[in-house]
Design an enzyme around this catalytic site. Structure first.
Site, mmCIF file in Angstrom:
data_model
loop_
_atom_site.group_PDB
_atom_site.id
_atom_site.type_symbol
_atom_site.label_atom_id
_atom_site.label_comp_id
_atom_site.label_asym_id
_atom_site.label_seq_id
_atom_site.Cartn_x
_atom_site.Cartn_y
_atom_site.Cartn_z
ATOM 1 N N HIS A 37 -0.944 -5.042 0.817
ATOM 2 C CA HIS A 37 -2.162 -4.222 0.777
ATOM 3 C C HIS A 37 -3.162 -4.539 -0.328
ATOM 4 C CE1 HIS A 37 -0.378 -1.811 3.889
ATOM 5 N NE2 HIS A 37 0.706 -1.648 3.145
ATOM 6 N N HIS A 145 3.969 2.572 -0.554
ATOM 7 C CA HIS A 145 3.674 2.640 0.883
ATOM 8 C C HIS A 145 2.237 3.098 1.091
ATOM 9 C CE1 HIS A 145 4.053 3.581 5.141
ATOM 10 N NE2 HIS A 145 3.643 4.806 4.890
#
Length: 150
Positions: A37, A145
């Site tokens: 990410h 996450h």
């Protein structure tokens, strides 16, 4: 002869479980989060193929086409600071270790095109400025996450 075959099969089973088991119960890590990410210092890129390039370069499409992924174009420090925001229930699960950013961030959403098939994963690229929700774990809390953008 039957005992010998059983021993060979048992040995193969133990070997396969040794390879598979570590990934079965593996918890998400900050390294995985960064690889999947984080894209700090890179402004959102409007090239329509940037998701295809980033997903491949980061090894995110190594074994299959991931349906959705989001890249964060912010510093690690800024993303880490989200972990100090008020704790909340995650949007995509019942976990309660999520935190929402107090301001919008530059993100790129990558969505798998419907006609795309592995290994030729083809993504649409959408640049946005949105609040994000991430799950954090550890002491000190670190992002592990990416949950959603809102």
């Amino acid at each position: 002869m039957g005992l010998e075959k059983s021993f060979i099969l048992f040995s193969l089973l133990v070997l396969v479980l040794g390879w598979v088991q570590p990934s079965l119960g593996r918890k998400p890590s900050v390294q995985d989060f960064k690889r999947q990410h984080m894209d700090p210092g890179s402004p959102p890129n409007s090239r329509p193929t940037i998701c295809n390039q980033m997903m491949k370069r980061r090894g995110i499409t190594k074994d299959s086409c991931k349906p959705v992924n989001t890249f964060l174009h912010e510093s690690g420090q800024r993303v880490q600071a989200i972990c100090s925001q008020r704790q909340m229930t995650c949007k995509t699960s019942s976990r309660k270790n999520c935190h929402k950013s107090s301001s919008t961030l530059h993100i790129t959403d990558c969505n798998l095109k419907g006609s795309s098939k592995y290994p030729n994963c083809d993504y649409t690229t959408t640049n946005r400025q949105k609040h994000i929700i991430i799950a954090c774990e550890g002491n000190p809390l670190v992002p592990v996450h990416y949950d959603a953008s809102v």
